[in-house]
Design an enzyme around this catalytic site. Structure first.
Site, PDB file in Angstrom:
ATOM      1  N   ASP A  83     -27.544  -7.485  18.971  1.00 47.95           N
ATOM      2  CA  ASP A  83     -27.645  -8.387  20.124  1.00 47.95           C
ATOM      3  C   ASP A  83     -27.206  -7.634  21.375  1.00 47.95           C
ATOM      4  OD1 ASP A  83     -27.374 -10.452  22.024  1.00 47.95           O
ATOM      5  OD2 ASP A  83     -26.922 -11.907  20.447  1.00 47.95           O
TER       6      ASP A  83
ATOM      7  N   PHE B  26     -39.361  -7.051  14.342  1.00 52.32           N
ATOM      8  CA  PHE B  26     -38.597  -7.262  15.579  1.00 52.32           C
ATOM      9  C   PHE B  26     -38.882  -6.138  16.566  1.00 52.32           C
ATOM     10  CE2 PHE B  26     -34.953  -6.794  18.348  1.00 52.32           C
ATOM     11  CZ  PHE B  26     -34.667  -8.093  18.709  1.00 52.32           C
TER      12      PHE B  26
END
Length: 237
Positions: free
Chosen positions: A145, A218
């Site tokens: 993140d 991703f």
């Protein structure tokens, strides 16, 4: 930020209770039927319980092969591929997202992997309490993140003193491999890693793509959005 002896920032809330600033947020997610089945059937065999006792890698894997720790493996597809293609290296994946754990457990079952274990807990606590100093051959940190808002920078995984703790756990010559699709985080991470005592950049700047690292769904989303994939590889000198 706390001093270098603490890996997570300690804050005091209005109720007087100290709480640590975590590098992750627990995401809500629902098991698919296959993920739940794998989680229920494989968890006890391939997930290591969190405790404050040091892990004995030789006892866990039954050999003295190098150990690589991946922090935040997501759904675990790349983790499983890497472990499958490197049977002479042992892998420990750390993740708090239960569906991802279930997915990787399914990959372990389907691929017949013997060199991969999972710890379902806060990675910083695992590093601090379960990993022996100078025992890990590498840390893999793929697309963590980025915590884009400035007020959340303190949550970023790649920063001191967290990188100091990782360096402490690495063997001499071991490496930390960080990949992100958020350029400001790559720049921030480069500054933090260059400032981490005991680490040196394996390359002059950003690392070239490591061909053995599989591209994930991703990652493809980042490429589709025209984001730059930045790779950093530092080793313990």
């Amino acid at each position: 930020m706390s001093d270098d002896n603490n890996n997570n920032e300690i804050v005091r809330k209005s109720d007087g209770i100290h709480r640590e600033i975590h590098t992750f947020v627990l995401r809500q997610g629902h098991f698919t039927a296959s993920e739940r089945k794998a989680y229920e059937e494989m968890h006890d065999q391939f997930c290591l319980p969190y405790s404050e006792e040091k892990l004995d890698f030789e006892k866990i894997f039954g050999n003295k092969n190098p150990v690589v720790v991946e922090i935040g493996f997501g759904m675990g597809k790349a983790t499983a591929i890497i472990a499958s293609e490197n049977p002479n290296i042992n892998y420990i994946g750390i993740e708090v997202h239960k569906p991802g754990v279930g997915k990787l457990l399914g990959e372990i079952r389907d691929r017949g992997l013997k060199n991969l274990r999972i710890i379902e807990y806060d990675a910083m606590e695992v590093l601090k309490n379960q990993l022996t100093d100078q025992s890990v051959s590498a840390f893999h940190i793929f697309f963590p993140d980025p915590w884009q808002k400035k007020r959340h920078f303190k949550r970023r995984l790649i920063q001191r003193p967290r990188t100091d703790l990782m360096t402490q756990k690495l063997i001499k010559g071991g490496y930390l491999y960080f990949v992100t699709d958020w350029l400001p985080y790559a720049e921030f991470g480069m500054e933090q890693l260059l400032a981490t005592e005991g680490l040196k950049n394996r390359y002059q700047g950003y690392a070239p793509h490591q061909e053995w690292r599989p591209e994930t769904r991703f990652e493809q989303k980042g490429l589709d959005a025209n984001r730059v994939i930045s790779e950093l590889m530092f080793e313990k000198s």
